[in-house]
Design an enzyme around this catalytic site. Structure first.
Site: not given
Ligand code: CMP
Length: 137
Positions: A9, A49, A112, A115, A126
């Site tokens: 990311k 998403y 984070n 993904h 995806e």
């Molecule tokens: P990702 O694995 O990219 O898939 C969905 C994304 O939504 C996840 O990583 C996070 O970046 C985001 N996400 C999921 N849950 C939360 C949450 N409770 N608060 C903020 N961001 C979230």
């Protein structure tokens, strides 16, 4: 052999962590089958998403994912989907196991670092969205 999708990311790309993350997946026996760097469009981020569109974090997530370059990597391994999820760690980096990618490089639940597809069906969906033939990514 199974395929899965890893996204590195924008925060991890900006922090110059691309090589370290790819090194971690290769050392864990994943094989890189395709790779590209791109700046995700609003349209692609929405499609990717869409399942989260009703969630309170959806707009922050889209803002973040369209804030800089992303590196998308198609990875191959037996049990690739589950094994990559283990290596990536919990969505919330503060809950991730030591040694996982998000433990090392995640900043928050939204920012984070990476993904990883959560099922074989989603991996196909995806990969199609990101590595499609239409270049509007
Ligand atoms: P990702 O694995 O990219 O898939 C969905 C994304 O939504 C996840 O990583 C996070 O970046 C985001 N996400 C999921 N849950 C939360 C949450 N409770 N608060 C903020 N961001 C979230």
């Amino acid at each position: 052999m199974q395929h899965t999708l890893l996204l590195i990311k924008p925060n991890a790309c900006k922090l110059n962590l691309i090589g370290r993350i790819i090194d971690m997946v290769e050392r864990n026996s994943f094989v890189v089958k395709d790779i590209k760097m791109f700046w995700m469009s609003d349209t692609t981020a929405y499609k990717f998403y869409e399942i989260h569109k009703e969630k309170p974090f959806f707009h922050n997530l889209l803002d973040f994912m369209t804030s800089g370059n992303t590196v998308a990597v198609i990875l191959e391994k037996e049990n690739a989907v589950d094994d990559l999820r283990l290596l990536v760690g919990n969505t919330d980096p503060s809950q991730a196991n030591p040694g996982t990618i998000r433990y090392l490089y995640g900043e928050s639940t939204t920012i984070n670092a990476v993904h990883a597809s959560d099922s074989a069906d989603n991996a196909l969906r995806e990969i199609e969205i990101i590595f499609n033939t239409n270049k509007e990514n």
